[in-house]
Design a protein around this motif. Structure first.
Motif, mmCIF file in Angstrom:
data_model
loop_
_atom_site.group_PDB
_atom_site.id
_atom_site.type_symbol
_atom_site.label_atom_id
_atom_site.label_comp_id
_atom_site.label_asym_id
_atom_site.label_seq_id
_atom_site.Cartn_x
_atom_site.Cartn_y
_atom_site.Cartn_z
ATOM 1 N N SER A 33 0.827 -1.208 0.000
ATOM 2 C CA SER A 33 0.000 0.000 0.000
ATOM 3 C C SER A 33 0.862 1.259 0.000
ATOM 4 O O SER A 33 0.585 2.221 -0.733
ATOM 5 C CB SER A 33 -0.949 0.008 1.198
ATOM 6 N N SER B 272 -5.074 -7.734 5.485
ATOM 7 C CA SER B 272 -4.561 -6.902 4.394
ATOM 8 C C SER B 272 -3.352 -7.524 3.697
ATOM 9 O O SER B 272 -3.063 -7.198 2.549
ATOM 10 C CB SER B 272 -4.175 -5.522 4.922
ATOM 11 N N PHE C 247 -5.288 2.646 0.828
ATOM 12 C CA PHE C 247 -5.236 1.753 1.987
ATOM 13 C C PHE C 247 -6.466 0.851 2.043
ATOM 14 O O PHE C 247 -6.367 -0.346 2.351
ATOM 15 C CB PHE C 247 -5.128 2.572 3.275
ATOM 16 N N TYR D 271 -6.288 -2.126 -0.145
ATOM 17 C CA TYR D 271 -5.427 -3.185 0.339
ATOM 18 C C TYR D 271 -5.970 -3.866 1.599
ATOM 19 O O TYR D 271 -5.249 -4.640 2.245
ATOM 20 C CB TYR D 271 -4.019 -2.657 0.574
#
Length: 259
Positions: free
Chosen positions: A42, A192, A250, A253
């Motif tokens: 990210s 993530s 963000f 991800y």
């Protein structure tokens, strides 16, 4: 003739002055950013987007476990910003007056992943059949700290240790690598970390009540740096990660954005 010479000399000096000003205005500010390994993909995308908007600012990353990165900062590493996957590590820097500005930016979830080369499909399979489970080293890697907390709360941590089933890693990225390569059967990572991967499979999502809230923090680290362009660059990048464009990255991800 003398007048012509004087005019040419003045023109030459003006050109030189203009070149000097252009050179000064194009001076690049370089920032060193330490960040949790789970933010690698990210933040690389954030860097690309940020540098397009701010061509005079260059970002250099230092990825690793939050605990290890925090210790580097405490020992005097020249770090401009710190992205921590651990509230504890962020708070330790705050208590030492090493944070100029900082805030929580998002949360995460903890999951159990398996290698596509193993037939284990659940926590029960792991305990019944045996096998290896990779986790970040709890004292240095936040994901490992949360993993230990979960395994203690479900009552298997001691058994896993006694049966020598635990494999400790330097950061959460290494857990994913070991699982994907089939070097271990399963691993505990952040959601993530595997959202865009097809070489591992999520077989369990841990109840958030089994561990402390997983919060990530962004911080500008206190520095003796006095160059205005560096100070402005630090603030610019910090503010950028709080804005919608970075938040969208963000979110893509798998991070849970705090509004």
């Amino acid at each position: 003739m003398k007048k012509m010479t004087i005019k040419l000399t003045l023109l030459f000096l003006l050109v030189l002055a203009g070149c000097a000003n252009d050179s000064e205005s194009e001076k690049t500010a370089e920032l060193t950013v330490s960040a949790a390994a789970s933010m690698t993909d990210s933040l690389l995308e954030v860097k690309e987007a940020f540098e397009k908007e701010h061509p005079a600012i260059k970002i250099s990353y230092n990825f690793g476990g939050s605990g290890a990165l925090r210790k580097q900062i405490e020992q005097g590493a020249p770090i401009d910003l710190f992205f921590s996957a651990s509230k504890t590590d962020y708070d330790k820097l705050v208590k030492q007056d090493m944070v100029q500005d900082g805030t929580a930016i998002f949360q995460n979830e903890l999951v159990l992943i398996k290698s596509n080369q193993t037939d284990l499909n659940s926590r029960d399979d792991l305990m019944q059949q045996g096998g290896s489970i990779a986790v970040g080293t709890p004292d240095a890697v936040p994901a490992g700290t949360y993993a230990k907390e979960v395994l203690e709360n479900i009552g298997v941590w001691e058994e896993l240790q006694d049966r020598q089933m635990l494999v400790f890693t330097k950061d959460v990225s290494q857990v994913v690598t070991l699982v994907s390569q089939g070097a271990v059967d399963v691993g505990i990572v952040y959601a993530s970390d595997v959202i865009a991967r097809d070489d591992v499979t999520v077989i369990d999502r841990f109840d958030p009540s089994l561990h402390a809230t997983i919060e990530y923090y962004a911080a500008i680290i206190e520095s003796e740096e006095q160059q205005s362009e560096v100070m402005q660059a630090r603030e610019a990048f910090y503010q950028y990660v709080l804005e919608n464009e970075a938040k969208d990255i963000f979110r893509k991800y798998g991070f849970l954005i705090m509004e």
